[in-house]
Design a protein around this motif. Structure first.
Motif, short mmCIF file in Angstrom:
data_model
loop_
_atom_site.label_atom_id
_atom_site.label_comp_id
_atom_site.label_asym_id
_atom_site.label_seq_id
_atom_site.Cartn_x
_atom_site.Cartn_y
_atom_site.Cartn_z
N SER A 1 22.70 60.44 52.65
CA SER A 1 21.28 60.78 52.56
C SER A 1 20.76 61.27 53.91
CB SER A 1 20.48 59.56 52.09
OG SER A 1 20.32 58.64 53.14
N ARG A 98 10.67 69.62 52.72
CA ARG A 98 10.99 68.70 51.62
C ARG A 98 10.55 67.27 51.90
NH1 ARG A 98 11.51 72.03 47.73
NH2 ARG A 98 13.15 73.57 47.94
N ASP A 99 10.61 66.88 53.18
CA ASP A 99 10.22 65.51 53.54
C ASP A 99 10.05 65.43 55.04
OD1 ASP A 99 9.56 62.81 53.30
OD2 ASP A 99 11.46 62.23 52.37
N LEU A 101 10.65 62.16 57.66
CA LEU A 101 11.05 60.76 57.78
C LEU A 101 10.69 60.23 59.16
CD1 LEU A 101 14.65 60.85 56.24
CD2 LEU A 101 12.49 60.39 55.07
N TYR A 109 10.36 55.58 56.88
CA TYR A 109 9.16 55.89 56.11
C TYR A 109 9.31 57.33 55.66
CZ TYR A 109 4.21 56.81 55.15
OH TYR A 109 3.03 57.14 54.56
N SER A 110 9.10 57.60 54.38
CA SER A 110 9.21 58.95 53.83
C SER A 110 7.83 59.44 53.41
CB SER A 110 10.15 58.94 52.62
OG SER A 110 9.98 60.11 51.85
N ALA A 112 7.28 62.09 51.70
CA ALA A 112 7.40 62.52 50.29
C ALA A 112 7.31 61.33 49.35
CB ALA A 112 8.70 63.29 50.08
N ASP A 113 8.05 60.25 49.66
CA ASP A 113 8.03 59.07 48.80
C ASP A 113 6.64 58.45 48.72
OD1 ASP A 113 10.73 59.40 48.41
OD2 ASP A 113 11.34 57.65 49.61
N GLU A 114 5.88 58.56 49.82
CA GLU A 114 4.54 57.97 49.86
C GLU A 114 3.47 58.92 49.28
OE1 GLU A 114 3.88 54.84 50.61
OE2 GLU A 114 6.03 54.53 50.95
N GLY A 115 3.91 60.12 48.87
CA GLY A 115 2.99 61.06 48.24
C GLY A 115 2.01 61.74 49.17
#
Length: 117
Positions: A1, A98-99, A101, A109-110, A112-115
């Motif tokens: 990843s 894309r993100d 980090l 902490y991402s 993207a994952d956190e919107g």
């Protein structure tokens, strides 16, 4: 990843550093590049340089990362502002971000994952 790649690059540093992961159309890694090294609480990122390197390597998208030597995973206001600027530039240049980090020894902490990307 992406986290594992970035943790190898940024994990042991006691100063902030900013890297990008350049991806091709199949989301395969073309190259990881360290953009800047800074001090204990920050580093400067030149948006033009980020996208110049992406263009030179024929990247079709990028993932951003920087470390927080303090171990704090929360993004600062400066982190959020930089991410917005890089995302906007990527949208214009058709090289999507894309993100982003934030990497520490204990995890990441991402955006993207956190919107919030």
């Amino acid at each position: 990843s992406a986290f594992i790649l970035f943790q190898k690059e940024l994990g042991d540093l006691n100063y902030e550093s900013f890297c990008i992961l350049l991806l091709n159309r199949a989301n395969k890694v073309l190259k990881t590049i360290r953009i800047s090294d800074g001090g204990i609480t920050g580093t400067v990122v030149d948006i033009r340089r980020v996208f110049k390197l992406a263009l030179e390597e024929n990247a079709t998208s990028i993932i951003l990362a920087h470390n927080h030597p303090s171990g704090n995973l929360n993004p600062s206001d400066a982190d959020k502002a930089l991410t917005r600027k890089l995302k906007a530039a990527g949208d214009i240049m058709d090289i999507p971000v894309r993100d982003h980090l934030i990497v520490t020894d204990d995890g990441y902490y991402s955006f993207a994952d956190e919107g919030i990307l």
